[in-house]
Design an enzyme around this catalytic site. Sequence first.
Site, PDB file in Angstrom:
ATOM      1  N   SER A   1      11.479 -44.369 -32.497  1.00 35.56           N
ATOM      2  CA  SER A   1      12.584 -43.438 -32.214  1.00 35.56           C
ATOM      3  C   SER A   1      13.704 -43.638 -33.235  1.00 35.56           C
ATOM      4  CB  SER A   1      13.121 -43.654 -30.793  1.00 35.56           C
ATOM      5  OG  SER A   1      13.399 -45.018 -30.564  1.00 35.56           O
TER       6      SER A   1
ATOM      7  N   LYS B   1       3.436 -52.253 -30.445  1.00 37.52           N
ATOM      8  CA  LYS B   1       3.152 -51.170 -29.492  1.00 37.52           C
ATOM      9  C   LYS B   1       2.447 -50.033 -30.213  1.00 37.52           C
ATOM     10  CE  LYS B   1       6.469 -48.385 -27.648  1.00 37.52           C
ATOM     11  NZ  LYS B   1       6.057 -47.070 -28.170  1.00 37.52           N
TER      12      LYS B   1
ATOM     13  N   GLU C   1       0.574 -46.061 -29.583  1.00 36.41           N
ATOM     14  CA  GLU C   1       0.445 -44.918 -28.683  1.00 36.41           C
ATOM     15  C   GLU C   1      -1.022 -44.512 -28.568  1.00 36.41           C
ATOM     16  OE1 GLU C   1       3.050 -41.713 -29.832  1.00 36.41           O
ATOM     17  OE2 GLU C   1       4.801 -43.032 -29.908  1.00 36.41           O
TER      18      GLU C   1
ATOM     19  N   GLU D   1       5.134 -42.779 -20.333  1.00 34.30           N
ATOM     20  CA  GLU D   1       6.283 -41.899 -20.637  1.00 34.30           C
ATOM     21  C   GLU D   1       6.078 -40.498 -20.077  1.00 34.30           C
ATOM     22  OE1 GLU D   1       7.732 -42.083 -24.652  1.00 34.30           O
ATOM     23  OE2 GLU D   1       9.153 -40.445 -24.327  1.00 34.30           O
TER      24      GLU D   1
HETATM   25  O1  KIV Z   1      10.109 -45.283 -29.953  1.00 32.54           O
HETATM   26  C1  KIV Z   1      10.601 -45.486 -28.844  1.00 32.54           C
HETATM   27  O2  KIV Z   1      11.811 -45.591 -28.672  1.00 32.54           O
HETATM   28  C2  KIV Z   1       9.684 -45.588 -27.708  1.00 32.54           C
HETATM   29  C3  KIV Z   1      10.277 -45.679 -26.338  1.00 32.54           C
HETATM   30  C4  KIV Z   1      10.898 -44.422 -25.940  1.00 32.54           C
HETATM   31  C5  KIV Z   1       9.290 -46.160 -25.344  1.00 32.54           C
HETATM   32  O3  KIV Z   1       8.521 -45.590 -27.895  1.00 32.54           O
END
Ligand code: KIV
Length: 292
Positions: free
Chosen positions: A48, A116, A118, A189
Amino acid sequence: MRMTVPTLSTWKVAEGTHKPLVMVTTYDYTFAKLAEAAGIDILLVGDSLGMVIQGQSSTLPVTLEEVIYHTRCVSRGASRALVVADMPFLSYQISETHAIEAAGRLIKEGGAAAVKLEGGESIAPTVRRLVNLDIPVMGHIGMTPQSIHRMGGYKVQGRASATGAGSADHIMRDAKALEDAGAFCVVIECVPQDLATAITKELSIPTIGIGAGTDCDGQVLVSYDLLGFQTSEHRPKFVKQFARLGQAVIDAFATYADEVRTKTFPSSAECYGDDGSTPALSRVDKKSISNG
Ligand code: KIV
């Protein structure tokens, strides 16, 4: 005490022994220190950053180098919270070798404790490979921003009317595939609350929700959203502003600008004398300066 992956992987709130996990996004040293001082459990260096730091319209342009840079900044400010780095678009989809190299750099150069990714079933083999190399993986399912073009926008996934990859059944399968592959935690999400509750009950690893209702094992928000940096009225339903820092920052900048222009700042208190004393007041008679 430092939050670790093993501690976190057994954090199931419904069992009654734990309070919900708290995760926020951070992108730099100062915010990492502030979030830690507030007792946040997990600092996510989210992609993000493409939107809130870089002003892009999606997360897709974010590069691995950029996430490594921000992860390094956050890691320097984090002594207790778990630092998780987002793997940006195309850093893990091309091949498992690519994914290992990218995840390895986030750990080795960025100082993250976990990465993390996706996706669910389709990336489960990559997740297994990383986990087998002792690179802890947090999953991310439901509305996955890197899939914006497949989804046709940032839309709630898993509703009764949805089909294919966005259907509730598919998202449940994604969650189980990630757990089977060895993920230690899953972000869910923007899905209906009932689906997130069902996934949370089904999995033995914790779920962390964002727009996924009340029953996940933890919650995450983008820090700029929760701190109220966005001054526009339009924001997603799941965002609650816990402060209005955007307006506070505008007010502080405006007061500073005003004081500079009226020569109220710097005052003698902010100036150095030759001998270490505070110098006498300015040569200019302040009353003679107009606002124009
Ligand atoms: O990139 C991000 O901020 C995220 C969160 C919203 C979980 O993946």
